[in-house]
Design a protein around this motif. Structure first.
Motif, PDB file in Angstrom:
ATOM      1  N   THR A  55      12.860  19.282 -12.352  1.00 30.90           N
ATOM      2  CA  THR A  55      13.833  20.322 -12.031  1.00 30.90           C
ATOM      3  C   THR A  55      13.116  21.487 -11.377  1.00 30.90           C
ATOM      4  O   THR A  55      12.138  22.007 -11.929  1.00 30.90           O
ATOM      5  CB  THR A  55      14.551  20.810 -13.290  1.00 30.90           C
ATOM      6  OG1 THR A  55      15.202  19.711 -13.946  1.00 30.90           O
ATOM      7  CG2 THR A  55      15.604  21.856 -12.926  1.00 30.90           C
ATOM      8  N   ILE A  56      13.614  21.890 -10.215  1.00 30.99           N
ATOM      9  CA  ILE A  56      13.058  23.039  -9.520  1.00 30.99           C
ATOM     10  C   ILE A  56      13.981  24.236  -9.741  1.00 30.99           C
ATOM     11  O   ILE A  56      15.207  24.088  -9.786  1.00 30.99           O
ATOM     12  CB  ILE A  56      12.878  22.752  -8.010  1.00 30.99           C
ATOM     13  CG1 ILE A  56      12.082  23.872  -7.331  1.00 30.99           C
ATOM     14  CG2 ILE A  56      14.213  22.512  -7.323  1.00 30.99           C
ATOM     15  CD1 ILE A  56      11.676  23.535  -5.892  1.00 30.99           C
ATOM     16  N   SER A  57      13.373  25.413  -9.904  1.00 31.14           N
ATOM     17  CA  SER A  57      14.148  26.629 -10.086  1.00 31.14           C
ATOM     18  C   SER A  57      13.331  27.793  -9.552  1.00 31.14           C
ATOM     19  O   SER A  57      12.137  27.649  -9.278  1.00 31.14           O
ATOM     20  CB  SER A  57      14.501  26.841 -11.558  1.00 31.14           C
ATOM     21  OG  SER A  57      13.323  26.986 -12.342  1.00 31.14           O
ATOM     22  N   ARG A  58      13.990  28.945  -9.434  1.00 35.75           N
ATOM     23  CA  ARG A  58      13.269  30.103  -8.921  1.00 35.75           C
ATOM     24  C   ARG A  58      13.736  31.371  -9.617  1.00 35.75           C
ATOM     25  O   ARG A  58      14.881  31.464 -10.053  1.00 35.75           O
ATOM     26  CB  ARG A  58      13.443  30.230  -7.411  1.00 35.75           C
ATOM     27  CG  ARG A  58      14.829  30.543  -6.919  1.00 35.75           C
ATOM     28  CD  ARG A  58      14.881  30.464  -5.381  1.00 35.75           C
ATOM     29  NE  ARG A  58      13.978  31.429  -4.769  1.00 35.75           N
ATOM     30  CZ  ARG A  58      13.469  31.291  -3.537  1.00 35.75           C
ATOM     31  NH1 ARG A  58      13.777  30.228  -2.808  1.00 35.75           N
ATOM     32  NH2 ARG A  58      12.674  32.197  -3.038  1.00 35.75           N
ATOM     33  N   ASP A  59      12.810  32.317  -9.689  1.00 38.69           N
ATOM     34  CA  ASP A  59      13.083  33.639 -10.234  1.00 38.69           C
ATOM     35  C   ASP A  59      12.632  34.633  -9.176  1.00 38.69           C
ATOM     36  O   ASP A  59      11.434  34.904  -9.046  1.00 38.69           O
ATOM     37  CB  ASP A  59      12.333  33.840 -11.549  1.00 38.69           C
ATOM     38  CG  ASP A  59      12.662  35.160 -12.214  1.00 38.69           C
ATOM     39  OD1 ASP A  59      13.072  36.107 -11.508  1.00 38.69           O
ATOM     40  OD2 ASP A  59      12.489  35.262 -13.437  1.00 38.69           O
ATOM     41  N   ASN A  60      13.575  35.147  -8.421  1.00 38.91           N
ATOM     42  CA  ASN A  60      13.211  36.031  -7.310  1.00 38.91           C
ATOM     43  C   ASN A  60      12.732  37.398  -7.779  1.00 38.91           C
ATOM     44  O   ASN A  60      12.097  38.123  -7.008  1.00 38.91           O
ATOM     45  CB  ASN A  60      14.395  36.182  -6.356  1.00 38.91           C
ATOM     46  CG  ASN A  60      14.626  34.926  -5.528  1.00 38.91           C
ATOM     47  OD1 ASN A  60      13.744  34.072  -5.429  1.00 38.91           O
ATOM     48  ND2 ASN A  60      15.809  34.803  -4.956  1.00 38.91           N
ATOM     49  N   VAL A  61      13.011  37.753  -9.004  1.00 43.72           N
ATOM     50  CA  VAL A  61      12.482  39.012  -9.538  1.00 43.72           C
ATOM     51  C   VAL A  61      10.982  38.869  -9.811  1.00 43.72           C
ATOM     52  O   VAL A  61      10.201  39.774  -9.549  1.00 43.72           O
ATOM     53  CB  VAL A  61      13.220  39.409 -10.826  1.00 43.72           C
ATOM     54  CG1 VAL A  61      12.560  40.616 -11.480  1.00 43.72           C
ATOM     55  CG2 VAL A  61      14.694  39.684 -10.520  1.00 43.72           C
ATOM     56  N   LYS A  62      10.601  37.704 -10.293  1.00 45.94           N
ATOM     57  CA  LYS A  62       9.189  37.443 -10.594  1.00 45.94           C
ATOM     58  C   LYS A  62       8.449  36.825  -9.424  1.00 45.94           C
ATOM     59  O   LYS A  62       7.255  36.514  -9.544  1.00 45.94           O
ATOM     60  CB  LYS A  62       9.084  36.524 -11.812  1.00 45.94           C
ATOM     61  CG  LYS A  62       9.601  37.141 -13.103  1.00 45.94           C
ATOM     62  CD  LYS A  62       9.397  36.198 -14.274  1.00 45.94           C
ATOM     63  CE  LYS A  62       9.870  36.849 -15.575  1.00 45.94           C
ATOM     64  NZ  LYS A  62       9.690  35.942 -16.742  1.00 45.94           N
TER      65      LYS A  62
END
Length: 124
Positions: A69-76
């Motif tokens: 599973t790929i995901s992203r946290d644009n704040v981090k």
């Protein structure tokens, strides 16, 4: 200049899990798409997963569908690759890459910036 740093690789037994991280520098990270690829010596680079800038478009390689599973946290400024049910054939160096166009792609040539890679080894 964009810099990407992968982390989270290591040695794990078959059936286990790892979470890779791809940390990026730069204030425009949230506008970039990110892909994960892997390479085994002597073999072609293989597409693993990709996520668009908005996370609305996600692709997976056939060999990892249902397990990764790929995901992203644009704040981090970080993209993650959660890898479950690992198999010995998942052993490779894993690279993350950024596409400034923001569009997720399965093609390495679409990505302009690459990290140095992190080794994942799955023992049987």
């Amino acid at each position: 200049q964009v810099q990407l740093v992968e982390s989270g690789g290591g040695l794990v037994q078959a059936g286990g899990s790892l979470r890779l991280s791809c940390a990026a520098s730069g204030r425009t990270f949230s506008t970039y798409a990110v892909g994960w690829f892997r390479r085994v010596p002597g073999k072609e680079r293989e597409f693993v997963a990709a996520i668009s800038w908005s996370a609305e478009t996600i692709y997976y390689g056939d060999s990892v569908k249902g397990r990764f599973t790929i995901s992203r946290d644009n704040v981090k400024n970080t993209v993650y690759l959660q890898m479950n049910s690992l198999k010995p054939e998942d052993t490779a160096v894993y690279y993350c890459a950024q596409n400034p166009a923001g569009i997720a792609s399965t093609i390495p040539a679409a990505y302009g910036y690459w990290g140095q890679g992190t080794q994942v080894t799955v023992s049987s």
